[in-house]
Design an enzyme around this catalytic site. Sequence first.
Site, PDB file in Angstrom:
ATOM      1  N   SER A  36       0.857  -1.181   0.000  1.00  0.00           N
ATOM      2  CA  SER A  36       0.000   0.000   0.000  1.00  0.00           C
ATOM      3  C   SER A  36       0.892   1.229   0.000  1.00  0.00           C
ATOM      4  O   SER A  36       1.944   1.257   0.620  1.00  0.00           O
ATOM      5  CB  SER A  36      -0.917   0.017   1.222  1.00  0.00           C
ATOM      6  OG  SER A  36      -0.163  -0.068   2.405  1.00  0.00           O
ATOM      7  N   HIS A  68      -5.056  -1.418  -1.882  1.00  0.00           N
ATOM      8  CA  HIS A  68      -4.272  -2.628  -2.151  1.00  0.00           C
ATOM      9  C   HIS A  68      -4.817  -3.220  -3.449  1.00  0.00           C
ATOM     10  O   HIS A  68      -5.943  -3.700  -3.480  1.00  0.00           O
ATOM     11  CB  HIS A  68      -4.421  -3.664  -1.014  1.00  0.00           C
ATOM     12  CG  HIS A  68      -3.840  -3.247   0.307  1.00  0.00           C
ATOM     13  ND1 HIS A  68      -3.520  -4.150   1.284  1.00  0.00           N
ATOM     14  CD2 HIS A  68      -3.517  -2.045   0.806  1.00  0.00           C
ATOM     15  CE1 HIS A  68      -3.023  -3.515   2.338  1.00  0.00           C
ATOM     16  NE2 HIS A  68      -3.031  -2.228   2.077  1.00  0.00           N
ATOM     17  N   HIS A  94      -2.550 -10.185   3.263  1.00  0.00           N
ATOM     18  CA  HIS A  94      -1.924 -10.043   4.583  1.00  0.00           C
ATOM     19  C   HIS A  94      -2.418 -11.125   5.544  1.00  0.00           C
ATOM     20  O   HIS A  94      -3.528 -11.629   5.408  1.00  0.00           O
ATOM     21  CB  HIS A  94      -2.260  -8.672   5.185  1.00  0.00           C
ATOM     22  CG  HIS A  94      -1.715  -7.513   4.413  1.00  0.00           C
ATOM     23  ND1 HIS A  94      -2.333  -7.020   3.290  1.00  0.00           N
ATOM     24  CD2 HIS A  94      -0.604  -6.756   4.597  1.00  0.00           C
ATOM     25  CE1 HIS A  94      -1.621  -5.998   2.816  1.00  0.00           C
ATOM     26  NE2 HIS A  94      -0.567  -5.822   3.585  1.00  0.00           N
ATOM     27  N   TYR A  96      -3.437 -10.705   8.492  1.00  0.00           N
ATOM     28  CA  TYR A  96      -4.615 -10.265   9.266  1.00  0.00           C
ATOM     29  C   TYR A  96      -5.931 -10.528   8.555  1.00  0.00           C
ATOM     30  O   TYR A  96      -6.999 -10.412   9.151  1.00  0.00           O
ATOM     31  CB  TYR A  96      -4.504  -8.779   9.660  1.00  0.00           C
ATOM     32  CG  TYR A  96      -4.393  -7.803   8.511  1.00  0.00           C
ATOM     33  CD1 TYR A  96      -5.472  -7.562   7.654  1.00  0.00           C
ATOM     34  CD2 TYR A  96      -3.211  -7.109   8.277  1.00  0.00           C
ATOM     35  CE1 TYR A  96      -5.371  -6.672   6.612  1.00  0.00           C
ATOM     36  CE2 TYR A  96      -3.100  -6.205   7.237  1.00  0.00           C
ATOM     37  CZ  TYR A  96      -4.179  -5.994   6.402  1.00  0.00           C
ATOM     38  OH  TYR A  96      -4.071  -5.111   5.354  1.00  0.00           O
ATOM     39  N   GLU A  97      -5.870 -10.897   7.258  1.00  0.00           N
ATOM     40  CA  GLU A  97      -7.107 -11.201   6.546  1.00  0.00           C
ATOM     41  C   GLU A  97      -7.703 -12.524   7.004  1.00  0.00           C
ATOM     42  O   GLU A  97      -8.858 -12.834   6.710  1.00  0.00           O
ATOM     43  CB  GLU A  97      -6.863 -11.181   5.030  1.00  0.00           C
ATOM     44  CG  GLU A  97      -6.570  -9.766   4.536  1.00  0.00           C
ATOM     45  CD  GLU A  97      -6.138  -9.700   3.075  1.00  0.00           C
ATOM     46  OE1 GLU A  97      -6.798 -10.325   2.230  1.00  0.00           O
ATOM     47  OE2 GLU A  97      -5.127  -9.029   2.793  1.00  0.00           O
ATOM     48  N   ALA A 124       4.479  -0.182   3.294  1.00  0.00           N
ATOM     49  CA  ALA A 124       4.322   1.046   4.080  1.00  0.00           C
ATOM     50  C   ALA A 124       4.339   0.600   5.531  1.00  0.00           C
ATOM     51  O   ALA A 124       3.857  -0.486   5.851  1.00  0.00           O
ATOM     52  CB  ALA A 124       3.000   1.715   3.748  1.00  0.00           C
ATOM     53  N   MET A 211       2.763  -4.893   8.813  1.00  0.00           N
ATOM     54  CA  MET A 211       1.953  -6.117   8.837  1.00  0.00           C
ATOM     55  C   MET A 211       2.207  -7.009   7.616  1.00  0.00           C
ATOM     56  O   MET A 211       1.327  -7.763   7.205  1.00  0.00           O
ATOM     57  CB  MET A 211       0.469  -5.746   8.929  1.00  0.00           C
ATOM     58  CG  MET A 211       0.152  -4.862  10.138  1.00  0.00           C
ATOM     59  SD  MET A 211      -1.572  -4.417  10.220  1.00  0.00           S
ATOM     60  CE  MET A 211      -1.531  -3.059  11.423  1.00  0.00           C
ATOM     61  N   SER A 212       3.407  -6.911   7.043  1.00  0.00           N
ATOM     62  CA  SER A 212       3.659  -7.711   5.832  1.00  0.00           C
ATOM     63  C   SER A 212       5.128  -8.086   5.724  1.00  0.00           C
ATOM     64  O   SER A 212       5.864  -8.045   6.708  1.00  0.00           O
ATOM     65  CB  SER A 212       3.255  -6.895   4.602  1.00  0.00           C
ATOM     66  OG  SER A 212       4.132  -5.803   4.413  1.00  0.00           O
ATOM     67  N   ASN A 235       3.880   6.674   8.724  1.00  0.00           N
ATOM     68  CA  ASN A 235       3.371   7.273   9.969  1.00  0.00           C
ATOM     69  C   ASN A 235       4.380   6.993  11.082  1.00  0.00           C
ATOM     70  O   ASN A 235       5.126   6.024  11.006  1.00  0.00           O
ATOM     71  CB  ASN A 235       1.996   6.677  10.338  1.00  0.00           C
ATOM     72  CG  ASN A 235       2.040   5.170  10.551  1.00  0.00           C
ATOM     73  OD1 ASN A 235       1.920   4.399   9.589  1.00  0.00           O
ATOM     74  ND2 ASN A 235       2.236   4.744  11.773  1.00  0.00           N
ATOM     75  N   HIS A 247      -5.441   5.076   8.269  1.00  0.00           N
ATOM     76  CA  HIS A 247      -5.115   4.448   6.989  1.00  0.00           C
ATOM     77  C   HIS A 247      -5.028   5.501   5.876  1.00  0.00           C
ATOM     78  O   HIS A 247      -4.217   5.383   4.968  1.00  0.00           O
ATOM     79  CB  HIS A 247      -6.159   3.381   6.666  1.00  0.00           C
ATOM     80  CG  HIS A 247      -5.840   2.571   5.440  1.00  0.00           C
ATOM     81  ND1 HIS A 247      -4.684   1.825   5.318  1.00  0.00           N
ATOM     82  CD2 HIS A 247      -6.514   2.396   4.276  1.00  0.00           C
ATOM     83  CE1 HIS A 247      -4.667   1.229   4.133  1.00  0.00           C
ATOM     84  NE2 HIS A 247      -5.769   1.555   3.483  1.00  0.00           N
TER      85      HIS A 247
HETATM   86  I1  8IG Z   1       1.368   1.890   6.925  1.00  0.00           I
HETATM   87  O1  8IG Z   1       2.254   1.885  12.687  1.00  0.00           O
HETATM   88  C1  8IG Z   1       1.568   1.069   8.646  1.00  0.00           C
HETATM   89  N1  8IG Z   1       1.487  -0.227   8.801  1.00  0.00           N
HETATM   90  N2  8IG Z   1       1.858  -2.672  12.682  1.00  0.00           N
HETATM   91  N3  8IG Z   1       2.058  -0.372  12.701  1.00  0.00           N
HETATM   92  C2  8IG Z   1       1.857  -1.552  12.034  1.00  0.00           C
HETATM   93  N4  8IG Z   1       1.644  -1.603  10.735  1.00  0.00           N
HETATM   94  C3  8IG Z   1       1.643  -0.440  10.089  1.00  0.00           C
HETATM   95  C4  8IG Z   1       1.846   0.792  10.701  1.00  0.00           C
HETATM   96  C5  8IG Z   1       2.067   0.831  12.080  1.00  0.00           C
HETATM   97  N5  8IG Z   1       1.784   1.740   9.766  1.00  0.00           N
END
Ligand code: 8IG
Length: 272
Positions: A36, A68, A94, A96-97, A124, A211-212, A235, A247
Amino acid sequence: MSDLYTDPLGTATLAAKKISELTGKNSHHVALVMGSGWISAADSLGTPTHEFAATDVPGFLPPTVVGHGGVIRSYDLVGPSGPIHALVFLGRTHLYEGKGIEPVVHGVRTAVKAGCKVVVLTNACGGINRGYTVGQPVLIRDHISLTGVSPLIGADFVDVTDLYSKRIRAIVKKEDPSLSEGVYVHWRGPAYETPAEISMMRTMGADLVGMSTVPEAIAAHALGAEVLGISLVTNAAAGVTGEKLSHEEVIAAGKAAAGRMGELLGKVLPQL
Ligand code: 8IG
């Protein structure tokens, strides 16, 4: 359950064959997974020779998150000794899906079965390291897995000492000496971390959290491909600035940095 779960490598081989039919290219040389925020960076690579929905290829799931993509492109890049066939995945699945680990690594396994010796993974992420600024790209030097989930099954005791290829990192840093390197933590999500969890990660030696990428890096390396990981800090991680995480902020930061990232990838890919 589909073949992907009972026979992931066989499904990747089928997928590679389908890509070869769709593109008319016997094999591809490098693969690029655009996370992303990176999708617009792919546009700087030029015009793809082919583009199709990932769901046209065996084993791929439709994308579930805004921003995505779920699209696969094939490019002919100009290499030092002839065209380089680059296979580009816009978007990924991902952990988490909740579909399991097999769909998460299906793209990179397909890429390796399609001939790719180098896999570039982009994402990201949140910046844990206080020295980072939003919009900054960071090369992944190493990772910490906090999910406990591996894409490998059985007695596949692969060495992951040099998972994020030193050779490739050196090539990228020659193009852009200002790039930092950092340790990426894989967090399952989909909830972001608490400030206490970020503080724990910082103590552990982590610079980036997302998360990837980690399962894909392991799966690609286990099949013999060299891996490059690049994170775009979109971020500050929880508790770093006191701001809440959104997001939309992530997508916006990715769009803003896409030009620089695309240019860097365009220069580096043909050299790999
Ligand atoms: I974009 O701050 C993104 N993905 N775990 N933490 C986690 N995944 C992310 C973050 C974040 N920012």
